[in-house]
Design a protein around this motif. Structure first.
Motif, PDB file in Angstrom:
ATOM      1  N   LYS A   1       1.988   5.112   0.994  1.00  0.00           N
ATOM      2  CA  LYS A   1       1.796   6.074   2.208  1.00  0.00           C
ATOM      3  C   LYS A   1       1.017   7.451   1.465  1.00  0.00           C
ATOM      4  N   ASN A   2       0.579   7.769   2.091  1.00  0.00           N
ATOM      5  CA  ASN A   2      -0.289   9.116   2.342  1.00  0.00           C
ATOM      6  C   ASN A   2       1.266  10.003   2.757  1.00  0.00           C
TER       7      ASN A   2
ATOM      8  N   ILE B   1       1.201  -0.796   0.081  1.00  0.00           N
ATOM      9  CA  ILE B   1      -0.181   0.100   0.139  1.00  0.00           C
ATOM     10  C   ILE B   1       0.840   1.123   0.263  1.00  0.00           C
TER      11      ILE B   1
ATOM     12  N   ASN C   1      -3.898  -1.152   7.701  1.00  0.00           N
ATOM     13  CA  ASN C   1      -4.368  -0.219   6.394  1.00  0.00           C
ATOM     14  C   ASN C   1      -4.384   0.884   6.631  1.00  0.00           C
TER      15      ASN C   1
ATOM     16  N   LYS D   1      -0.870   3.279   5.038  1.00  0.00           N
ATOM     17  CA  LYS D   1      -1.159   4.547   4.577  1.00  0.00           C
ATOM     18  C   LYS D   1      -0.838   5.898   5.771  1.00  0.00           C
TER      19      LYS D   1
END
Length: 455
Positions: A308-309, A306, A380, A384
């Motif tokens: 990352k923001n 996933i 999750n 992120k």
């Protein structure tokens, strides 16, 4: 030296100078029984932490009595004439996994044992049972109610200690109150814990005598000394499965070197090699077993890819420091509108959290902050998030495993993460200004090898 470290240092020194682990009443290792709750009482008197778990009102507890009585008849582990090789005491907290609510800690144990050879004994989380109803699943309500009644009766009787024990308790009390500047009536403190131990021991002894198990699996051994001793007195091997942070400042696990305690499990199953050497367990090293946790391993594998923001920060709250952390973080979040904050509450904080922590209500007015409970996957959210902020939550280790830049807030209990920030795997910050600076600058954090904390 922080207050938590001072408390631990004083207790460790007293344990050595006064030989506290040799203290017995009717064979009961009374120092082991009161060691962890006494530590919690000390930090409570010093106003260092709040209660670690949500406390239910007496009125709400009364509403649960009919269900407990029903379960005492129909899910009573003492009813029936049969034997079983393994008994697994599950954690009350459950997670949805592959369409079923499971205890993530004992999940692997149950898979290996097979249902025909094991009995599960469950306890309620906030007075609710949510796991699938199975024939081999029993509930602790009968033992809980009978123990409670026995304790109520015993509490009304005079509490008399042997003269030599009473003298030793008085000496410990004096040393404790002088060295730590607290006011604890140790005999009064000991009474309910000893009464509870004796009530529980009788019930668990009866259970194990009837079922004749060879192995008992438990989650969280401190507070379960009566269960452990009753099992061992029935020639059962007791195995604990790791459920959270283990550190030198956790009095449930760290003991003086070469001390051996009978009311501690025979073996401990750990998530990774890291945990084997972080404390002095009161058992031999070859009884520390490292095993992969299937649930955590699966979550990590699903989330590693996933993206990352860059501006997302997850804040990991806990009951012990929740109010102080929320007050501090409100100002940080308000002053950093370009960041998106996920404020993750601990399961024990769900329910009345907005009345307990007034600043959470204020956070709801901030556009860059979202409060979440268990409705979204923790892993999750960690995957992120570029940053994670917390004090001593187990989730911090999971966030590091998922590549989060980690900020540890200098609130009571951060000492549990001392080795983590000393190894530059995280940054320790003292106030809201330092948190703000840390989020705005691009600090370098050391990464860990896959499987460092979790096999």
């Amino acid at each position: 030296m922080t207050e938590i470290k001072k408390i631990c240092k004083s207790l460790f020194e007293m344990e050595s100078s006064l030989s506290l682990f040799d203290l017995r009443i009717h064979g009961i290792e009374i120092w082991k029984v009161i060691r962890h709750p006494l530590f919690l009482e000390i930090i409570k008197q010093k106003d260092l932490n709040n209660s670690p778990h949500f406390i239910q009102s007496k009125r709400k507890k009364m509403y649960t009595i009919p269900n407990k009585i029903y379960n005492s008849f129909f899910r009573n582990p003492l009813i029936g004439n049969y034997s079983i090789s393994n008994i697994v005491f599950e954690s009350p907290r459950k997670k949805l996994f592959n369409g079923e609510f499971i205890d993530i800690y004992t999940y692997d144990v149950l898979n290996k044992l097979q249902s025909s050879n094991v009995e599960i004994i469950d306890s309620a989380f906030k007075d609710k049972y949510i796991s699938k109803d199975k024939k081999n699943r029993k509930y602790l309500d009968y033992i809980y109610l009978n123990s409670l009644i026995s304790q109520k009766i015993s509490n009304k009787k005079n509490f008399v200690l042997p003269a030599d024990i009473e003298k030793k308790i008085a000496l410990i009390e004096f040393e404790l109150n002088v060295s730590l500047k607290v006011e604890i009536d140790l005999k009064k403190f000991l009474k309910p814990h000893l009464i509870k131990y004796m009530a529980n021991y009788k019930l668990y002894y009866k259970l194990f005598e009837r079922r004749k198990p060879k192995k008992i699996y438990i989650v969280c051994s401190y507070g379960k000394e009566a269960l452990i001793q009753a099992a061992k007195d029935n020639m059962c091997e007791v195995i604990e499965v790791q459920h959270g942070v283990i550190s030198p400042y956790h009095l449930g696990y760290n003991f003086p070197r070469n001390v051996r305690i009978n009311s501690f499990p025979d073996k401990v199953i750990l998530w990774g090699d890291y945990w084997k050497d972080v404390v002095n367990f009161p058992i031999d090293g070859n009884h520390l077993i490292v095993q992969r946790n299937t649930y955590l391993y699966g979550q990590f594998n699903e989330c590693r890819t996933i993206k990352k923001n860059e501006n997302q920060v997850i804040v990991l709250s806990q009951g012990t420091i929740g109010e102080k952390l929320s007050e501090l973080m409100y100002e940080v979040i308000k002053n950093l509108p370009s960041f998106q904050f996920i404020y993750k509450l601990h399961p024990s904080e769900f329910g009345d959290e907005l009345t307990v922590y007034p600043f959470l209500e204020k956070m709801k007015t901030l556009e860059n902050c979202r409060l979440v409970g268990d409705s979204q996957s923790l892993h999750n959210l960690l995957a992120k998030s570029k940053y994670q902020i917390g004090v001593n939550s187990t989730a911090i280790y999971e966030g590091i495993e998922l590549g989060c830049k980690t900020v540890i807030v200098d609130l009571p209990g951060h000492e549990h993460l001392e080795e983590v920030y000393n190894k530059k795997l995280a940054k320790l910050v003292k106030n809201k200004e330092e948190i703000t600076i840390e989020l705005r600058k691009e600090s370098n954090y050391k990464s860990v090898n896959k499987g460092y904390f979790f096999k």
